[in-house]
Write a protein that holds these residues in place. Sequence first.
Motif, short mmCIF file in Angstrom:
data_model
loop_
_atom_site.label_atom_id
_atom_site.label_comp_id
_atom_site.label_asym_id
_atom_site.label_seq_id
_atom_site.Cartn_x
_atom_site.Cartn_y
_atom_site.Cartn_z
N PRO A 110 0.84 -1.22 0.00
CA PRO A 110 0.00 0.00 0.00
C PRO A 110 0.87 1.26 0.00
CG PRO A 110 0.02 -1.01 2.18
CD PRO A 110 0.71 -1.99 1.25
N LEU A 111 0.38 2.24 -0.70
CA LEU A 111 1.13 3.48 -0.80
C LEU A 111 1.08 4.24 0.53
CD1 LEU A 111 -0.06 4.75 -4.31
CD2 LEU A 111 2.11 3.65 -3.73
N PRO A 112 2.19 4.82 0.93
CA PRO A 112 2.17 5.62 2.17
C PRO A 112 1.39 6.91 1.97
CG PRO A 112 4.28 5.84 1.08
CD PRO A 112 3.52 4.81 0.30
N LYS A 113 1.00 7.50 3.08
CA LYS A 113 0.29 8.77 3.00
C LYS A 113 1.20 9.86 2.47
CE LYS A 113 -2.91 7.80 6.79
NZ LYS A 113 -3.44 8.25 8.11
N ALA A 114 0.63 10.72 1.65
CA ALA A 114 1.40 11.82 1.09
C ALA A 114 1.77 12.80 2.20
CB ALA A 114 0.60 12.54 0.01
N PRO A 115 3.02 13.17 2.29
CA PRO A 115 3.42 14.12 3.34
C PRO A 115 2.82 15.50 3.10
CG PRO A 115 5.23 13.75 1.84
CD PRO A 115 4.15 12.79 1.42
N LEU A 116 2.48 16.18 4.19
CA LEU A 116 1.92 17.52 4.09
C LEU A 116 3.04 18.54 4.06
CD1 LEU A 116 -0.97 17.22 6.71
CD2 LEU A 116 -1.13 16.98 4.22
N ASP A 117 2.81 19.57 3.29
CA ASP A 117 3.80 20.64 3.24
C ASP A 117 3.79 21.40 4.57
OD1 ASP A 117 4.48 20.00 0.69
OD2 ASP A 117 3.06 21.39 -0.24
N THR A 118 4.96 21.86 4.94
CA THR A 118 5.10 22.62 6.18
C THR A 118 4.42 23.97 6.04
OG1 THR A 118 7.22 21.54 6.61
CG2 THR A 118 6.72 23.55 7.86
N ALA A 119 3.59 24.31 7.04
CA ALA A 119 2.86 25.58 7.01
C ALA A 119 2.69 26.08 8.44
CB ALA A 119 1.49 25.41 6.35
N VAL A 120 2.48 27.37 8.55
CA VAL A 120 2.27 28.02 9.84
C VAL A 120 0.93 28.73 9.81
CG1 VAL A 120 3.14 29.74 11.48
CG2 VAL A 120 4.74 28.34 10.19
N PHE A 121 0.11 28.49 10.82
CA PHE A 121 -1.17 29.18 10.94
C PHE A 121 -1.43 29.45 12.41
CE2 PHE A 121 -2.10 24.75 11.50
CZ PHE A 121 -3.13 24.70 12.43
N CYS A 122 -2.31 30.38 12.70
CA CYS A 122 -2.58 30.79 14.07
C CYS A 122 -4.07 30.72 14.36
CB CYS A 122 -2.06 32.22 14.34
SG CYS A 122 -2.80 33.47 13.28
N HIS A 123 -4.40 30.58 15.65
CA HIS A 123 -5.79 30.58 16.09
C HIS A 123 -5.83 31.09 17.52
CE1 HIS A 123 -4.37 26.72 17.71
NE2 HIS A 123 -5.30 26.86 18.63
N TRP A 124 -7.02 31.47 17.98
CA TRP A 124 -7.20 32.04 19.32
C TRP A 124 -7.38 30.92 20.34
CZ3 TRP A 124 -6.23 36.90 20.44
CH2 TRP A 124 -6.30 37.85 19.42
#
Length: 492
Positions: A110-124
């Motif tokens: 089975p194919l591995p999960k596609a890696p997510l790109d590094t990102a920065v986000f904010c929340h309260w």
Amino acid sequence: MSIVPKENIEVIAQSIGINNLSSDVALALAPDVEYRLREIMQEAIKCMRHSRRTRLSVDDVDAALNLRNVEPIYGFSSGGQLRFKKAVGYRDLFYIDDRDVDFKDVVEAPLPKAPLDTAVFCHWLAIDGVQPAIPENAPVSVIAAPSDAKRSEHKDEGVAVDIKLPVKHILSRELQLYFDKITELVVSKSDSVLFKEALVSLATDSGLHPLVPYFTCFIADEVSRGLNDYHLLFALMRVVWSLLQNPHIQIEPYLHQLMPPVVTCLVAKRLGNRFADNHWELRDFTAKLVASICKRFGHVYNTLQTRLTKTLLNAFLDPKRALTQHYGAIQGLTALGPNVVRLLMLPNLEPYLTLLEPELLLEKQKNEMKRYEAWRVYGALLHAAGHCVYDRLKIFPSLHSPAAHAVWKENARIVTITPSPLPSLVLMSDEIVLDKKGRRNAVNGRHLKASAMLAQVWKDDLDSGSLLVKLFELFGESILSFIPAPEMSLLL
């Protein structure tokens, strides 16, 4: 001069199907290939250093290619450890034992999960103390403490359960060290130069807002436990003063926690050692602190000054309270302003002095300490009443009147203005006007307006005079030291 020979370029060209590449083209491409290789390796080394590693890996090269928008190298890599074997016939030669991989197993895996790109986000995390219901925050039901029913179930099972909140207020290591150092200075080194520098830092540093709830709890706990330590209490009040002076701190949400320890340092029966410590200075400083809080945040919390005034007035009028408590209440009311003194303290001044007088006399009060405390209270009352009278007299202008003069006007002979004891009011009753129509009516209107203003000032003059007479009867000539000479001559 390239380290990449042209033969390598020709071999690479043949591997991708270019068989007729000339030697001149291969010779020209070799330096550019070398430049691209050096560029990729430099980016890979940067990735390695940012990863806090000292050994370059294939992932660093892939990251460098990704940064340069170049398609990364694909291939199969094993997650297991490398197995080395010793070469037969050689003593110090080892090689990696590559195991055979079935191509069918690789294709059907089975194919591995596609890696997510590094990102920065904010929340309260919280807004004004309320946690918003968003997927990034834990639900309130998880954060809430367990109910009594669940606690009883855990007790019946006999299993010790340690419940921890999933969301915590995390401080950086630097802020933790800063808080620990400040608390250490407050507790043990409040008379050092370093503590004064710490107070300046508390009053000016722009990154201390996350520490405000911790300082608030620390101040409340230390005041409740250290009422016998004068130096600790004074240091805590100086910390409160510095926090209030910091323009980068929003301290309004924590005033309900700060006010009880501050008022305690003002009207507590005992602060430090009664004989050795100058707790009078601590009460004076705290009174100024309370007045500063009311002046700055009174418009935000409408009931702040009202509740504080009621507390201090009750402490002042309660005969069961100690004289030290009366002193703190008097200083607190005095710091709130002359209007508070005039409306709340002066009407109760005569009966209070009647009760205080026996404590001032050596014949009736043999205890020297209580007699000294009574004189301190008497001095505080004299100071409050004197400044109240002086504030009332400041509404009158200076007594120096303008000189009489004549004014020539067209179609008129002369206008003589009688000098007034109040330069802001011009009395028109003695004017001699020899003008034609309409002039007399204008003068009459000005005369009425001036008379009304003079009547109000005369009323204020009488009120102030009555107040001075009453205070003169209670305090004697001591009250006159608060009144400058011009205002005194006005009353006389």
